[in-house]
Write a protein that holds these residues in place. Structure first.
Motif, short mmCIF file in Angstrom:
data_model
loop_
_atom_site.label_atom_id
_atom_site.label_comp_id
_atom_site.label_asym_id
_atom_site.label_seq_id
_atom_site.Cartn_x
_atom_site.Cartn_y
_atom_site.Cartn_z
N LEU A 9 0.86 -1.18 0.00
CA LEU A 9 0.00 0.00 0.00
C LEU A 9 0.90 1.23 0.00
O LEU A 9 1.71 1.41 0.89
N LEU A 10 0.74 2.07 -1.02
CA LEU A 10 1.47 3.32 -1.14
C LEU A 10 0.57 4.45 -0.67
O LEU A 10 -0.55 4.61 -1.18
N VAL A 11 1.05 5.25 0.28
CA VAL A 11 0.25 6.35 0.82
C VAL A 11 1.06 7.64 0.75
O VAL A 11 2.07 7.79 1.44
N ASP A 12 0.61 8.55 -0.10
CA ASP A 12 1.26 9.86 -0.24
C ASP A 12 0.26 10.81 -0.87
O ASP A 12 -0.48 10.42 -1.76
N ASP A 13 0.25 12.05 -0.41
CA ASP A 13 -0.70 13.01 -0.97
C ASP A 13 -0.28 13.51 -2.34
O ASP A 13 -1.07 14.15 -3.03
N GLU A 14 0.93 13.23 -2.76
CA GLU A 14 1.38 13.60 -4.10
C GLU A 14 1.03 12.47 -5.06
O GLU A 14 1.74 11.46 -5.13
N SER A 15 -0.05 12.64 -5.81
CA SER A 15 -0.54 11.55 -6.66
C SER A 15 0.48 11.17 -7.74
O SER A 15 0.56 9.99 -8.11
N ALA A 16 1.26 12.12 -8.24
CA ALA A 16 2.26 11.79 -9.25
C ALA A 16 3.33 10.86 -8.67
O ALA A 16 3.79 9.94 -9.35
N LEU A 17 3.68 11.07 -7.42
CA LEU A 17 4.67 10.21 -6.77
C LEU A 17 4.08 8.82 -6.52
O LEU A 17 4.75 7.81 -6.73
N VAL A 18 2.83 8.77 -6.10
CA VAL A 18 2.16 7.49 -5.91
C VAL A 18 2.14 6.71 -7.23
O VAL A 18 2.43 5.52 -7.27
N ASP A 19 1.82 7.40 -8.32
CA ASP A 19 1.79 6.76 -9.64
C ASP A 19 3.17 6.25 -10.04
O ASP A 19 3.30 5.15 -10.58
N LEU A 20 4.21 7.05 -9.77
CA LEU A 20 5.57 6.64 -10.10
C LEU A 20 5.96 5.39 -9.32
O LEU A 20 6.44 4.41 -9.90
#
Length: 183
Positions: A9-20
């Motif tokens: 589970l990836l949790v980060d408010d930066e959606s571009a970073l989550v996608d990467l």
């Protein structure tokens, strides 16, 4: 060795970073994503093996998410993956590893492999590695001249002594008796 049934589970408010990061991991793991703490709490379950958790999110801080996960009895391996340099405030957080962003694909994959390997260890060994990760993070963050750091070192040594005592109780001859019969 990775298994497509292992879930991260990836949790980060930066959606571009989550996608990467999801792109980095997609071929090796089942990947779930959340871009807020509340969403992470909706997604996390006992089926999640590893959580990579940002500390600074606008709605709910990473340490709040982590404490909520733990209070719900869910026990995945958790790495704080954040731009926040570690300080003594991490000592009491119940995570398993701490990394400062940015991280590249090999580091991310290595982190997850390490966390999955640790999940197979007994409770004392897992505690030892979590404490050792905090100690290393504080050293990198130049917070190794504090009372909290010294207390962490004492706790780490106590856990090491418990592990050593357990190993000393194992009867080596008994543990390897089956091997002796084969020779």
């Amino acid at each position: 060795m990775t298994d497509e049934h292992e879930t991260v589970l990836l949790v980060d408010d930066e959606s571009a970073l989550v996608d990467l990061y999801a792109n980095y991991l997609g071929g090796a793991y089942r990947v779930l994503t959340a871009t807020s703490g509340e969403e992470a709490l909706e997604v996390v379950s006992d089926a999640v093996d590893v959580v990579l958790l940002d500390r600074r999110m606008p709605d709910m801080r990473g340490e709040e998410v982590l404490r909520e996960i733990r209070s719900n009895g869910i026990e995945p391996q958790v790495a704080m993956l954040t731009a926040v340099e570690p300080t003594v405030d991490i000592v009491d957080m119940p995570f398993d590893d701490y990394r400062v962003k940015p991280v590249d694909k090999p580091e991310l994959l290595g982190l997850i492999e390490t966390l999955l390997e640790r999940a197979a260890y007994d409770e004392h060994s897992q505690e030892f590695f979590a404490l050792a990760s905090k100690k290393a993070a504080l050293e990198v963050g130049d917070a190794d001249d504090t009372d909290e750091y010294e207390e962490l070192c004492v706790e780490l040594e106590e856990v090491r002594e418990r592990i050593d005592a357990t190993l000393d109780r194992i009867d080596t001859r008994g543990a390897f008796a089956d091997l002796a019969k084969l020779s």
